[in-house]
Design an enzyme around this catalytic site. Structure first.
Site, short mmCIF file in Angstrom:
data_model
loop_
_atom_site.label_atom_id
_atom_site.label_comp_id
_atom_site.label_asym_id
_atom_site.label_seq_id
_atom_site.Cartn_x
_atom_site.Cartn_y
_atom_site.Cartn_z
CB CYS A 25 -0.87 0.03 1.25
SG CYS A 25 -1.86 -1.46 1.45
NE ARG A 38 4.41 1.42 -1.42
CZ ARG A 38 5.58 0.84 -1.20
NH1 ARG A 38 6.59 1.11 -1.98
NH2 ARG A 38 5.74 -0.02 -0.22
CD1 TRP A 91 -2.75 -4.86 -4.66
CD2 TRP A 91 -2.19 -6.09 -2.87
NE1 TRP A 91 -2.62 -6.16 -5.07
CE2 TRP A 91 -2.28 -6.94 -4.00
CE3 TRP A 91 -1.85 -6.66 -1.65
CZ2 TRP A 91 -2.05 -8.31 -3.93
CZ3 TRP A 91 -1.61 -8.02 -1.57
CH2 TRP A 91 -1.71 -8.83 -2.71
CG ASN A 139 2.69 -1.23 3.13
OD1 ASN A 139 2.10 -2.25 2.77
ND2 ASN A 139 3.88 -0.88 2.66
N GLY A 140 1.14 -3.44 5.43
CA GLY A 140 1.68 -4.64 6.05
C GLY A 140 0.57 -5.56 6.51
CD GLU A 191 10.20 -10.34 -17.74
OE1 GLU A 191 9.94 -11.15 -16.84
OE2 GLU A 191 9.94 -9.13 -17.65
CE LYS A 199 6.73 -7.55 -17.49
NZ LYS A 199 7.86 -7.92 -16.71
CD GLU A 257 3.56 -8.03 -14.91
OE1 GLU A 257 4.71 -7.87 -15.33
OE2 GLU A 257 3.28 -7.93 -13.69
CG HIS A 296 9.23 -33.88 -23.37
ND1 HIS A 296 9.47 -35.22 -23.62
CD2 HIS A 296 10.37 -33.22 -23.71
CE1 HIS A 296 10.72 -35.37 -24.05
NE2 HIS A 296 11.28 -34.16 -24.13
CE LYS A 310 7.83 -1.38 -10.24
NZ LYS A 310 8.03 -2.18 -11.46
#
Ligand code: M6R
Length: 613
Positions: free
Chosen positions: A2, A27, A74, A100-101, A482, A486, A489, A505, A608
């Protein structure tokens, strides 16, 4: 997870706090709120949804205040509703808190406080903090916080205010970051430096266990036990313009285009071509430990984990040293075999990812030498490392990491070359040859970035695709991972990255004419092998998007179907090809997401910095 902003001074607190929150929205962005005080009256306004909803509500019905706190959330505990948005208040409505936490023992504390008569109105863990401080309050917010916080288990960065203690904020940290910005006659508190760069470049970085009392003209920092501690002001090099969009439509696009600069900056001053040496004095005491290393363990999450996979390849190839890669989130839930002789390298853009930090601490406690590759000077990770190699990407705001990734590759390349020289695996001539190839990379990246138009039109032809397969081999296998990350997300399309040789396979069963297969085929030792994989896809009617060093040759002959496409990147030494092959994949993800109308810089459900487990 947050974003927190606090302000004490004489100016319009609402405007200043909203501005800071806007810069911290990366955030968390599922709800937001502010609480400000004016003339002894405390007012609070909160809104579900993005910050703009809160801003609109404040524009309709303004609040007046010359000091206060704000938060962008968040959600961890409780839905992202207005009721659950911060700031949270105590029963008297005089104490408010932003946090935040995670408060791990919130249920236990809540039961105790409820039994003592406190009324809870939200589903959050944070609300217990307001009531706990209320129960300890005897006229000093700072002392109440110092008495209450030892009862709290978990992690927190928090800021409190009490209506009757004018122009005073109490900030405390145990885990997530918190900085105090120093300006003339006013002070700010924030989760991160970019929130305040418009006001100051002078900061105090709070440490775990600190309780800071912040007033317009001074900051007093004490431990939870009440002992005074000195946190010296630090001047940061980042400037406000770096944290702006600079004319680009999105931060992500700006950051994609900043990569040649950030790669150049991360290389600068760290090698001597003349001597064929890498110069990493900044590793300080850790530098000596590298000599004794018998293996390297790379720890990271997400995109940084993909950089670690490239790092493993480089370290084994250039230094002949065994290297392993672990997810921060997995490392400590087994019995990791690390100890003296192991160098543990944690890689993190933010330096505050909870899983990476926890794994790093675990490795440290087992006797490994802790080294950090990080983009944020003064972050938790760099403070806990014996030596750090900073990446100079500048502030990365887009939730999807781009320039931090390629800057991490530079740091890993330098580390691998340095280890190669230390261990006598590379002669100065060989090292020089690698370095001079590496110095060409920023220029080649510029060329690769000029080919964006082709990618934009390719994205236009992919509007119906819902699934993608990304294939790569060797040093480009992590780039397949990667590229897929990208895309998923920011566009929410399903994408899987796979080592190309593993396709047969299992994943080959997915191939049909609706599945775009993105194949990384730059020049190099595995080019022929990639050609075979492309052939296997074509034989099953699949559509191929290849990233290659040229449009011709066998690949060109193979991909003549109207739906197929070759995205070219300049040719370079295979070892350094990830710097180039990743660029079209970042741009592809960006343009596919844009076409789909997604919120590129703030994709749903993400934040983030992931500062909780
Ligand atoms: O700050 P860090 O590098 O430690 O962050 C790790 C991941 O959370 C991060 O790379 C994440 O996967 C990005 N959103 C990817 O674009």
């Amino acid at each position: 997870m947050c974003g927190i902003v606090g302000y004490v001074g004489g100016r319009d607190a609402v405007a200043l706090i909203l501005d800071g929150l806007r810069r911290l929205e990366y955030r968390g962005y599922d709800s937001a709120g502010v609480a400000v005080v004016s003339g002894g009256s405390l007012q609070r306004r909160r809104a579900a949804g993005k910050l703009e909803r809160l801003a609109a509500s404040l524009a309709d019905e303004p609040l007046d205040g010359d000091w206060g706190i704000g938060h962008t959330r968040w959600a961890t505990h409780g839905q992202p509703t207005e009721e659950n948005a911060h700031p949270h208040q105590d029963c008297t409505g005089r104490i408010v808190v932003v946090h935040n936490g995670i408060i791990e023992n919130h249920l236990e504390l809540k039961a105790r406080l409820a039994a003592a008569g406190h009324r809870f109105v939200t589903q959050t863990d944070t609300e217990v903090l307001a009531h706990l401080i209320e129960s300890e309050y005897e006229g000093s917010l700072e002392q109440a916080a110092a008495r209450a916080l030892p009862m709290v288990r978990g992690v927190y960065a928090l800021v409190l205010l009490h209506r009757d203690e004018p122009q005073t904020l109490v900030a405390a940290r145990m885990g997530p970051p918190l900085v105090v910005g120093l300006s003339d006659g006013e002070r700010f508190v924030a989760s991160d430096v970019p929130a305040l760069l418009h006001h100051t470049r002078d900061f105090l970085f709070l440490e775990d266990g600190d309780v800071a009392t912040v007033r317009p003209d001074r900051v007093e920092v004490r431990t939870l036990a009440g002992a005074t501690v000195t946190r010296s002001p630090q001047h940061v090099a980042w400037d406000a313009v770096q944290a702006e969009k600079g004319g680009y439509r999105h931060f992500m696009l700006k950051e994609i285009h900043e990569q040649p600069r950030s790669v150049r900056d991360t290389l600068a001053g760290r090698f001597s071509l003349e001597d064929g040496e890498v110069l990493l004095e900044e590793l300080g005491p850790a530098a000596a430990g590298l000599l004794e290393a018998s293996r390297i363990v790379l720890l990271a999450c997400g995109t940084s984990w993909h950089a670690a996979l490239v790092g493993k390849f480089l370290i084994e190839e250039l230094a002949g040293l065994p290297a392993e890669v672990d997810y921060g989130s997995e490392f400590r839930y087994r019995t990791p075999l690390v100890g003296p002789g192991t160098v543990v390298v944690a890689i993190s853009q933010s330096g505050e990812t909870a899983d990476t930090l926890a794994a790093f601490r675990e490795a440290k406690s087992r006797g490994a030498l802790p080294v950090a590759i990080c983009n944020v000077r003064g972050s938790m990770l760099t403070r806990e490392a014996e030596g750090s190699l900073l990446t100079h990407a500048g502030p990365e705001i887009g939730v999807a990491s781009t320039k931090a990734f390629t800057a991490q590759l530079v740091a890993l390349a330098l580390l691998a070359l340095h280890l190669g020289r230390l261990r006598g695996r590379l002669s100065p001539e060989k090292c020089r040859a690698h370095l001079s190839e590496l110095t060409r990379i920023p220029h080649l990246m510029e060329q690769a970035l000029h080919r964006e138009d082709a990618i934009e039109s390719l994205a236009g032809s992919l509007t119906r695709a819902t699934d993608y397969l990304y294939l790569g081999r060797g040093v480009n296998y992590p780039i397949a991972l990667e590229g897929a990350l990208k895309l998923k997300e920011i566009s929410y399309a399903h994408a899987e990255g796979y080592p190309a040789g593993e396709m047969k396979h299992g994943p080959i069963a997915l191939v049909d004419d609706t599945l775009p297969v993105v194949a990384l085929c730059p020049d190099g030792g595995v080019y022929e092998k990639m050609l075979s994989n492309v052939q296997e896809v074509k034989a099953r009617g699949g559509r191929v998007i290849a990233v290659a060093s040229s449009e011709g040759g066998e690949l060109g002959a193979l991909l003549q179907g109207s739906d197929d496409m070759i995205l070219t990147v300049p040719s370079c030494a295979e070892l350094w090809s990830p710097f180039l092959t990743v660029l079209p994949l970042q741009m592809l993800a960006y343009h596919v997401a844009l076409r789909a109308g997604r919120d590129v810089d703030q994709p749903r459900n993400l934040a983030k910095s992931v500062t909780v487990e």
